[in-house]
Write a protein that holds these residues in place. Structure first.
Motif, mmCIF file in Angstrom:
data_model
loop_
_atom_site.group_PDB
_atom_site.id
_atom_site.type_symbol
_atom_site.label_atom_id
_atom_site.label_comp_id
_atom_site.label_asym_id
_atom_site.label_seq_id
_atom_site.Cartn_x
_atom_site.Cartn_y
_atom_site.Cartn_z
ATOM 1 N N UNK A 14 1.017 -1.025 -0.225
ATOM 2 C CA UNK A 14 -0.052 0.285 0.097
ATOM 3 C C UNK A 14 0.759 1.626 0.285
ATOM 4 N N UNK A 15 1.842 0.969 1.473
ATOM 5 C CA UNK A 15 2.305 2.561 0.630
ATOM 6 C C UNK A 15 3.145 2.162 -0.397
ATOM 7 N N UNK A 16 4.317 1.392 -1.172
ATOM 8 C CA UNK A 16 4.721 1.473 -2.329
ATOM 9 C C UNK A 16 3.736 2.574 -3.135
ATOM 10 N N UNK A 17 2.436 1.839 -3.450
ATOM 11 C CA UNK A 17 1.399 2.547 -4.134
ATOM 12 C C UNK A 17 1.420 3.470 -4.305
ATOM 13 N N UNK A 18 1.133 4.896 -2.839
ATOM 14 C CA UNK A 18 1.282 6.032 -2.699
ATOM 15 C C UNK A 18 1.898 6.738 -3.290
ATOM 16 N N UNK A 19 3.684 6.027 -2.892
ATOM 17 C CA UNK A 19 4.614 6.567 -3.581
ATOM 18 C C UNK A 19 3.773 6.840 -4.930
ATOM 19 N N UNK A 20 3.796 5.798 -5.837
ATOM 20 C CA UNK A 20 4.064 5.570 -7.033
ATOM 21 C C UNK A 20 2.851 6.717 -7.350
ATOM 22 N N UNK A 21 1.598 6.926 -7.150
ATOM 23 C CA UNK A 21 1.071 7.666 -7.337
ATOM 24 C C UNK A 21 0.782 9.049 -6.811
ATOM 25 N N UNK A 22 2.059 9.451 -5.694
ATOM 26 C CA UNK A 22 2.298 11.173 -5.799
ATOM 27 C C UNK A 22 3.275 10.977 -6.313
ATOM 28 N N UNK A 23 4.453 10.523 -7.236
ATOM 29 C CA UNK A 23 5.097 10.272 -8.259
ATOM 30 C C UNK A 23 5.021 11.319 -9.456
ATOM 31 N N UNK A 24 3.751 10.178 -9.854
ATOM 32 C CA UNK A 24 2.888 10.681 -11.092
ATOM 33 C C UNK A 24 2.729 11.898 -10.697
ATOM 34 N N UNK A 28 2.794 14.508 -13.447
ATOM 35 C CA UNK A 28 2.282 15.805 -13.897
ATOM 36 C C UNK A 28 2.036 17.358 -13.863
ATOM 37 N N UNK A 29 2.408 17.402 -12.399
ATOM 38 C CA UNK A 29 1.914 19.085 -12.189
ATOM 39 C C UNK A 29 3.531 19.791 -12.988
ATOM 40 N N UNK A 30 4.113 19.114 -12.669
ATOM 41 C CA UNK A 30 5.272 19.741 -13.444
ATOM 42 C C UNK A 30 5.549 20.288 -15.176
ATOM 43 N N UNK A 33 3.113 22.598 -15.407
ATOM 44 C CA UNK A 33 3.019 24.376 -14.839
ATOM 45 C C UNK A 33 4.144 24.389 -16.430
ATOM 46 N N UNK A 34 5.433 23.321 -16.953
ATOM 47 C CA UNK A 34 5.942 23.851 -18.110
ATOM 48 C C UNK A 34 5.247 24.793 -18.512
ATOM 49 N N UNK A 35 4.015 23.629 -19.453
ATOM 50 C CA UNK A 35 3.278 23.562 -20.560
ATOM 51 C C UNK A 35 2.847 25.295 -20.647
#
Length: 54
Positions: A14-24, A28-30, A33-35
């Motif tokens: 579960x923790x690894x899944x949340x790390x993956x989602x947070x990184x995604x 996406x936010x970066x 912002x860039x565009x």
């Protein structure tokens, strides 16, 4: 200590899944912002080579 039951997920999954989602989400936010910044600062076309003068 209680033994793990069949219905409980593995300990770190579960923790690894949340790390993956947070990184995604951060990636996406970066990109968003860039565009947005790039759309406010258009780049003019510059020719790579000029025609030879005669």
């Amino acid at each position: 200590m209680k033994p793990a039951t069949e219905s409980s997920p593995p300990a770190g999954r579960s923790y690894l899944w949340w790390v993956f989602v947070a990184a995604f989400v951060l990636q996406l936010a970066a990109w968003t912002a860039w565009f947005i910044v790039a759309s406010h600062h258009p780049v003019e076309e510059v020719p790579l080579a000029t025609a030879p003068r005669r």
